[in-house]
Design a protein around this motif. Structure first.
Motif, mmCIF file in Angstrom:
data_model
loop_
_atom_site.group_PDB
_atom_site.id
_atom_site.type_symbol
_atom_site.label_atom_id
_atom_site.label_comp_id
_atom_site.label_asym_id
_atom_site.label_seq_id
_atom_site.Cartn_x
_atom_site.Cartn_y
_atom_site.Cartn_z
ATOM 1 N N ALA A 74 2.486 -0.099 7.356
ATOM 2 C CA ALA A 74 1.290 -0.886 7.002
ATOM 3 C C ALA A 74 1.221 -1.060 5.493
ATOM 4 N N PRO A 75 0.738 -2.192 5.008
ATOM 5 C CA PRO A 75 0.663 -2.407 3.556
ATOM 6 C C PRO A 75 -0.392 -1.509 2.935
ATOM 7 N N ALA A 76 -0.210 -1.259 1.635
ATOM 8 C CA ALA A 76 -1.226 -0.497 0.904
ATOM 9 C C ALA A 76 -2.494 -1.354 0.790
ATOM 10 N N ALA A 77 -3.607 -0.800 1.204
ATOM 11 C CA ALA A 77 -4.855 -1.563 1.218
ATOM 12 C C ALA A 77 -6.038 -0.612 1.035
ATOM 13 N N VAL A 78 -7.118 -1.151 0.480
ATOM 14 C CA VAL A 78 -8.368 -0.402 0.343
ATOM 15 C C VAL A 78 -9.528 -1.309 0.748
ATOM 16 N N THR A 79 -10.594 -0.680 1.260
ATOM 17 C CA THR A 79 -11.844 -1.379 1.564
ATOM 18 C C THR A 79 -12.902 -0.892 0.575
ATOM 19 N N ILE A 80 -13.581 -1.845 -0.101
ATOM 20 C CA ILE A 80 -14.584 -1.484 -1.112
ATOM 21 C C ILE A 80 -15.910 -2.147 -0.759
ATOM 22 N N ASN A 100 -5.485 2.818 3.020
ATOM 23 C CA ASN A 100 -4.374 2.960 3.973
ATOM 24 C C ASN A 100 -3.069 2.682 3.222
ATOM 25 N N GLY A 101 -2.009 3.385 3.619
ATOM 26 C CA GLY A 101 -0.700 3.153 3.032
ATOM 27 C C GLY A 101 -0.541 3.777 1.665
ATOM 28 N N PRO A 102 0.558 3.452 0.998
ATOM 29 C CA PRO A 102 0.886 4.082 -0.303
ATOM 30 C C PRO A 102 0.096 3.465 -1.450
ATOM 31 N N THR A 103 -1.196 3.675 -1.430
ATOM 32 C CA THR A 103 -2.038 3.059 -2.474
ATOM 33 C C THR A 103 -1.861 3.717 -3.835
ATOM 34 N N LYS A 104 -1.355 4.959 -3.882
ATOM 35 C CA LYS A 104 -1.240 5.607 -5.184
ATOM 36 C C LYS A 104 -0.123 5.008 -6.039
ATOM 37 N N ARG A 105 0.691 4.088 -5.453
ATOM 38 C CA ARG A 105 1.670 3.368 -6.272
ATOM 39 C C ARG A 105 0.971 2.352 -7.180
ATOM 40 N N TYR A 106 -0.274 1.987 -6.795
ATOM 41 C CA TYR A 106 -0.975 0.958 -7.577
ATOM 42 C C TYR A 106 -2.260 1.501 -8.208
ATOM 43 N N LEU A 139 -11.754 -6.377 1.541
ATOM 44 C CA LEU A 139 -10.443 -5.750 1.791
ATOM 45 C C LEU A 139 -9.469 -6.232 0.716
ATOM 46 N N ILE A 140 -8.814 -5.286 0.061
ATOM 47 C CA ILE A 140 -7.844 -5.597 -1.001
ATOM 48 C C ILE A 140 -6.499 -5.040 -0.569
ATOM 49 N N VAL A 141 -5.495 -5.942 -0.405
ATOM 50 C CA VAL A 141 -4.160 -5.572 0.086
ATOM 51 C C VAL A 141 -3.156 -5.758 -1.045
ATOM 52 N N PHE A 142 -2.345 -4.727 -1.276
ATOM 53 C CA PHE A 142 -1.282 -4.754 -2.283
ATOM 54 C C PHE A 142 0.063 -4.950 -1.567
ATOM 55 N N SER A 143 0.848 -5.934 -2.016
ATOM 56 C CA SER A 143 2.193 -6.141 -1.447
ATOM 57 C C SER A 143 3.155 -6.518 -2.572
ATOM 58 N N GLU A 144 4.436 -6.120 -2.415
ATOM 59 C CA GLU A 144 5.441 -6.353 -3.444
ATOM 60 C C GLU A 144 6.372 -7.477 -3.009
ATOM 61 N N ILE A 171 -7.460 0.990 -11.227
ATOM 62 C CA ILE A 171 -6.408 -0.010 -11.443
ATOM 63 C C ILE A 171 -6.185 -0.180 -12.938
ATOM 64 N N PRO A 172 -5.071 -0.781 -13.329
ATOM 65 C CA PRO A 172 -4.803 -1.022 -14.756
ATOM 66 C C PRO A 172 -5.918 -1.852 -15.388
ATOM 67 N N GLU A 173 -6.142 -1.652 -16.666
ATOM 68 C CA GLU A 173 -7.250 -2.305 -17.367
ATOM 69 C C GLU A 173 -7.097 -3.810 -17.401
ATOM 70 N N ASN A 174 -5.825 -4.294 -17.477
ATOM 71 C CA ASN A 174 -5.628 -5.741 -17.581
ATOM 72 C C ASN A 174 -5.941 -6.467 -16.271
ATOM 73 N N LEU A 175 -6.131 -5.722 -15.143
ATOM 74 C CA LEU A 175 -6.435 -6.362 -13.858
ATOM 75 C C LEU A 175 -7.920 -6.294 -13.503
ATOM 76 N N ARG A 176 -8.705 -5.597 -14.280
ATOM 77 C CA ARG A 176 -10.105 -5.376 -13.875
ATOM 78 C C ARG A 176 -10.920 -6.664 -13.844
#
Length: 807
Positions: A161-167, A177-183, A250-255, A199-204
């Motif tokens: 499953a992709p790395a994702a968070v619900t806020i 869910n998934g390897p969210t600590k990579r991001y 829902l925020i999904v991170f994919s490479e 998250i990185p400051e440039n993405l806020r």
């Protein structure tokens, strides 16, 4: 339950974490592990829920208390608020939920399968999601196949499953869910769940803009960026933002695959700018523009308010400077006004005493009725004819036995109201003769507001007249003057008594014509001389008044005059009329006094109260303790005096106000008054029981005054009663509807029941229950004006019941 825990514990003001621990057939292993690591003092609450058969006895409390003596274990009861630093244990055969920070216990039905752990955790998440430290659940003893299936599903989700968070709308992570600590990287210091801090400051700013875009357009939005990978290589990352439901995202991170071999870092930045930068900047600029516009408008509004407040403060400062010297003068005026008011009150009491003494001392039965024939007032002598008590004031005389008031009583009273001419009759009551006189009841401004009926006992006089008639056959022996004239009006006979009367008045025989009424000649002329006719006249000779019975006898063609000295009786009647006029004057002066006193005192009281309030606000820090106490007493005194003036005016208004009867829904009116009382005193818990369908034909305004006073008293006198209860309803008595209002408050001693309705008379001291003592007097006046009756029953410390009925 712990020694310091009671059902009355209040919900803590500050939020704190709540840890839920669930166990099933696996035993107490999870809780034991948890307790071994738990410090003695902790600032969160722990709730332990376990599956257990209703028939099973739980030994958990005894086991835990014997092993961990440093901790406090509390068995859950309904209504207990969660408090940090305590461990709560769930008994068997119940389901526990959390609502508004307190436990709610629900009996577990036997015919359904229930999962107490799930029920509790769901309610905990709904009631205190941000304070839930996380559920700890010991796996139940499932069979091996179910465990393998569950483990496989969790592994597949973790691996593929992709790395994702619900806020939520505050950017707090509710689920990942998934390897969210990579991001996402936790910053140094205290842990956080805020996505913007992870998250990185440039993405806020780009994440904020994307969420704003998704909220406005209700569609997903993607952000492309680059991130450092293994061995220092850059990797291309796509961030997809979508809206799940209101306030959840829902925020999904994919490479994606990396850039072509040898591509520079500028290549990644160029690609990102081409695809997302422009759109992202537009979104951010739009949001920023709206925020700036809102801020500008708010600043303009605040600037205007500040300017207005500055002007008001300057004006108030000038007024305060001016009023400083006036306050002392106003205080002196207040002392003078108080002295004047006391003097007028004493004058009123003296006038009232004179009136009461006058009514009590007269021997002439007198009754005062209003225009609806309701009793307004009476003299004690009237009780010789009809039994009246103070409670009968306000009742219609029609509802009472009128046999002893003489025939045609109502008809004569109605005639007086219609023609405004007095009616006088001789009537016999219980073998006694009375002259009943009915006159209009006039106010000081010449308004007719009823009838005054007096009864003058003329039994002795009547007997004397009968005796004179009997002795008419023996005119020589008659002690009263007897004169006979022929049809032409010439005197043909007068007895010795007539001559003696003339001599006693200094007159001679030639003055016998003084016994002839002025209209006798006309009466003789109109006499048909066929029927015997009797006329009654009154004449005045010198300073004496004679009542004459004139018999026109056709047999002898003569008129016989039987005179009787009624001078004393006439003086008595004049005395009654004078006393009646004096009574009316006293009433007018009393009403004039109330209006004058209220009008003269209201303006200075309002001025004193206003300036005292200004001094209390502006100079609170400059006054010493004694000065502040004096100022507080002035405010309290003026407020109480203002209430007394209002009540006096209200009492006077109720007495004069014309009644306009309409259909009044007392149920709706009482419910509205109770709602206002609850709103004014939200901390009170009072059970109010109001009977449905209470409708009466009465004046709406006066009935609202009545219920406001009665319900307000019940609310006030139950303020120190636990489980306070107020009940309003009706019952039938002698075919009449009787209303009652019952409470379980302070009550009173029954021997003082009559005094409850006296103006300014209180059965409780002011320090216990505030009030002016006029409310029930107003209620009694309203009920009496409706032709009704009101009375009270009670017992000290056990409540009061007020009953009343209307005409």
């Amino acid at each position: 339950m712990g020694p310091d825990m009671t059902m009355g514990d209040k919900k803590p003001d500050n939020p704190f974490p709540i840890v839920g621990i669930g166990a099933s057939a696996g035993g107490l292993h999870s809780l034991e592990c948890f307790l071994e690591a738990l410090p003695k003092n902790f600032d969160f609450a722990v709730v332990f829920i376990q599956h257990l058969s209703p028939a099973h006895k739980s030994l958990m409390p005894e086991i835990l208390r014997s092993k961990w003596r440093d901790h406090e274990f509390i068995e859950i009861e309904d209504g207990i608020h969660l408090v940090p630093g305590r461990i709560y244990l769930c008994p068997p055969a119940i389901e526990v939920r959390i609502r508004e920070g307190a436990f709610r216990i629900i009996a577990r039905p036997d015919e359904h399968i229930h999962f107490p752990i799930d029920e509790f955790l769901v309610s905990l998440a709904e009631d205190a999601a941000e304070r839930t430290a996380g559920p700890i659940r010991q796996q139940p003893a499932l069979d091996e196949l179910q465990s393998v299936i569950q483990l496989s599903q969790e592994t597949l989700l973790e691996e593929y499953a992709p790395a994702a968070v619900t806020i939520d709308q505050n950017y707090n992570i509710l689920y990942h869910n998934g390897p969210t600590k990579r991001y996402l990287n936790q910053p140094r210091g205290a842990p956080t769940r805020n996505l913007l801090e992870l998250i990185p400051e440039n993405l806020r700013s780009r994440i904020r803009g994307a969420i704003y875009k998704v909220t406005m357009e209700a569609g997903p939005f993607s952000i492309r960026t680059s991130s450092g990978g293994d061995e220092g290589q850059k990797r291309q990352v796509s961030i997809r933002v979508s809206k799940i439901k209101d306030n959840l995202f829902l925020i999904v991170f994919s490479e994606k695959e990396g850039p072509p071999s040898g591509a520079s870092s500028e290549y990644l930045e160029t690609v990102c700018v081409e695809e997302t930068a422009v759109r992202q900047l537009e979104i951010e600029l739009s949001a920023t523009r709206q925020e700036l516009q809102t801020t500008i408008e708010q600043l303009k509004s605040l600037n205007e308010e500040l300017q207005s407040s500055n002007e008001e403060l300057q004006a108030a400062n000038e007024e305060l400077e001016t009023s400083r010297e006036e306050l002392q003068s106003l205080n002196e005026e207040l002392i003078t006004v108080n002295a004047q008011l006391q003097s007028k009150v004493e004058e009123q009491e003296e006038t009232n005493n004179d009136l009461n003494n006058f009514l009590s001392s007269t021997n002439i039965p007198t009754i005062f009725l209003d225009h609806r024939f309701r009793v307004k007032r009476y003299t004690p002598a009237i009780t010789k004819l009809i039994k009246l008590i103070p409670a009968d004031v306000g009742r219609q005389i029609i509802d009472m036995s009128q046999e002893l008031l003489g025939p045609d009583f109502i008809a004569d009273a109605q005639s007086v109201l219609e023609n405004l001419v007095g009616v006088k009759k001789e009537i016999m009551i219980n073998s006694d003769w009375y002259v009943r006189t009915a006159l209009p009841y006039r106010t000081h401004d010449n308004r007719i507001e009823g009838v005054v009926v007096t009864y003058n006992n003329v039994t002795e006089l009547k007997r004397a007249e009968e005796r004179s008639s009997y002795l008419a056959s023996f005119p020589q022996l008659n002690s009263n003057p007897v004169v006979e004239i022929d049809s032409s009006g010439k005197v043909t006979f007068c007895n010795p008594a007539a001559m003696e009367t003339l001599e006693s008045l200094g007159m001679d025989k030639g003055d016998v014509d003084a016994f002839l009424p002025p209209d006798l000649t006309a009466a003789l002329r109109d006499w048909d001389k066929r029927n015997e006719t009797t006329l009654y006249r009154e004449i005045i000779i010198k300073d004496r008044v004679y009542g004459e019975t004139i018999q026109l006898v056709p047999l002898f063609d003569v008129a016989r005059i039987y005179a009787n000295n009624i001078t004393e009786r006439k003086k008595s009647e004049e005395s009654v009329q004078q006393r009646t006029a004096e009574l009316e004057r006293v009433n007018r002066e009393l009403e004039s006094f109330i209006y004058s006193a209220s009008h003269d005192l209201r303006a200075p009281l309002r001025t004193i109260s206003g300036f005292a309030d200004i001094v209390a606000k502006r100079y609170a820090g400059q006054l010493d303790e004694k000065g502040s106490d004096y100022l507080l007493r002035i405010c309290k005194g003026t407020a109480r005096m203002s209430r007394i003036i209002d009540d006096l005016l209200h009492l006077s208004k109720v007495s004069r106000q014309e009644i306009q009867r309409k259909s009044v829904d007392l149920t709706e009116m009482a419910s509205s008054i109770i709602a206002d009382l609850r709103e004014a005193d939200p901390g009170r818990q009072v059970e109010a029981v109001i009977q449905k369908g209470l409708v009466v034909h009465a004046d709406p305004g006066l009935m609202e005054v009545t219920l406001s006073n009665l319900l307000g008293n019940a609310w006030k006198f139950t303020s120190k009663t636990e489980n306070a209860r107020i009940e309003f309803g009706t019952f039938e008595q002698d075919g009449k509807t009787v209303f009652f209002l019952r409470d379980n408050g302070a009550g009173f001693e029954q021997k003082y029941a009559e005094r409850m309705f006296w103006p300014f008379h209180r059965l409780h001291i002011a320090s216990d229950f505030d009030g002016t003592g006029i409310g029930l007097a107003i209620v009694e006046r309203v009920i009496h004006r409706h032709g009704g009756k009101i009375w009270a029953e009670g017992e000290a410390g056990k409540g009061t019941t007020i009953r009343f009925k209307l005409d």
